[in-house]
Design a protein around this motif. Structure first.
Motif, short mmCIF file in Angstrom:
data_model
loop_
_atom_site.label_atom_id
_atom_site.label_comp_id
_atom_site.label_asym_id
_atom_site.label_seq_id
_atom_site.Cartn_x
_atom_site.Cartn_y
_atom_site.Cartn_z
N VAL A 236 0.83 -1.20 0.00
CA VAL A 236 0.00 0.00 0.00
C VAL A 236 0.87 1.25 0.00
N VAL B 142 -0.62 -5.49 -2.00
CA VAL B 142 -1.84 -5.12 -2.72
C VAL B 142 -2.17 -6.20 -3.74
N ILE C 139 -6.61 -2.92 -6.77
CA ILE C 139 -6.96 -1.57 -6.35
C ILE C 139 -8.32 -1.20 -6.92
N PHE D 118 -7.41 -2.93 -1.66
CA PHE D 118 -6.98 -1.54 -1.48
C PHE D 118 -7.98 -0.63 -2.19
N ALA E 178 -7.52 -2.12 2.89
CA ALA E 178 -6.98 -0.80 3.22
C ALA E 178 -7.79 0.26 2.48
#
Length: 282
Positions: A23, A55, A58, A79, A116
């Motif tokens: 991240v 990660v 995303i 993420f 996250a």
């Protein structure tokens, strides 16, 4: 809406990623593109998860809603890069939410799925050009009219009646309804861009300074810019107001963020999941 298919049919694709970045490493890649970064004070902080986690995928979005988190988890991504707050206040303060059911449910969901969440607000607006504005301009087909020397003012080469601009915004930005203060038949060529939320003092000052034909706004308090525009029109001024709604007025900017980021992290898939407009209009 998810790029591709709303049902998150890309789920298998995230699982095939071989994570090679943390991240923190992804954030550092982003910050290299932002003038003056890192900022000494910013709301762009990690709100869940760990800087050190690898990660797997995303997701960019406007609001990290429970629905967006669920779709992210289903897709195998971990993420979320979100423009706005996950916790119902701009500073993401949570002391006052410790007994709130929605906050606790959301945090449990994030922790359970080891997701996250990092806000990308101040930095994305500080990018040259502003990432939110550029995302909207690309969608509207107006990016070629962007003026870096005067980034808030857009001058169209040929004026358009306000009703045509309304129709264009609804079609290209996926907005079902908008609010307008002004004459729908009035021609507009200069547009002041105020996507998302902008303090009314800045918007009202812009009316006085630039005298734009139109303010293209995400949201504004109804007793402030709205009434200033109405009074101005009554006394013969030309500035109209088009209010898109906050979430949908910045979502295109986060869709653009996914496309902007993908080449910089080629080993990780970046996808946009829209948080959509929360309102039902009756």
């Amino acid at each position: 809406m998810v790029i591709g298919v709303p049902g998150v049919s890309f789920a298998e694709g995230f699982g095939q990623n071989k994570a090679t970045l943390t991240v923190k490493e992804v954030i550092d890649i982003i910050l290299k593109e932002i003038p003056g970064a890192p900022f000494s004070k910013t709301v762009d902080q990690l709100r869940s998860g760990s800087m050190d986690q690898q990660v797997t995928g995303i997701v960019t979005t406007m609001f990290p809603t429970i629905e967006v988190i669920e779709k992210t988890a289903k897709a195998g991504a971990n993420f979320i890069i979100a423009h706005e707050t996950p916790f119902y206040n701009n500073e993401d303060e949570t002391d006052w939410l410790q007994q709130d059911d929605a906050y606790r449910y959301k945090m449990d969901l994030l922790n359970k799925n080891k997701i996250a969440v990092w806000r990308f607000h101040d930095y994305w607006h500080s990018h040259k050009p502003d990432g939110i504005a550029m995302g909207n301009l690309i969608k509207l087909g107006w990016d070629k009219y962007y003026d870096a020397a005067n980034p808030r003012i857009l001058t169209l080469p040929k004026s358009m009646p306000l009703n045509k601009i309304v129709a264009l915004a609804k079609e290209k930005l996926g907005i079902s309804t908008v609010r307008v203060v002004g004459d729908l038949n009035e021609n507009c060529s200069t547009i002041y861009m105020a996507f998302g939320y902008m303090d009314s003092k800045r918007q009202i000052a812009a009316i006085q300074q630039y005298k734009p034909d139109l303010i293209l706004s995400g949201e504004t308090r109804e007793w402030e810019t709205v009434e200033r525009v109405r009074d101005g029109l009554r006394m013969g001024q030309k500035t109209s107001l088009l209010v898109l709604s906050h979430a949908v007025s910045e979502e295109a900017g986060m869709e653009y963020a996914a496309k902007w980021l993908q080449p910089k992290v080629q080993e990780i898939r970046v996808t946009h999941i829209a948080s959509t407009n929360p309102f039902t209009f009756l």
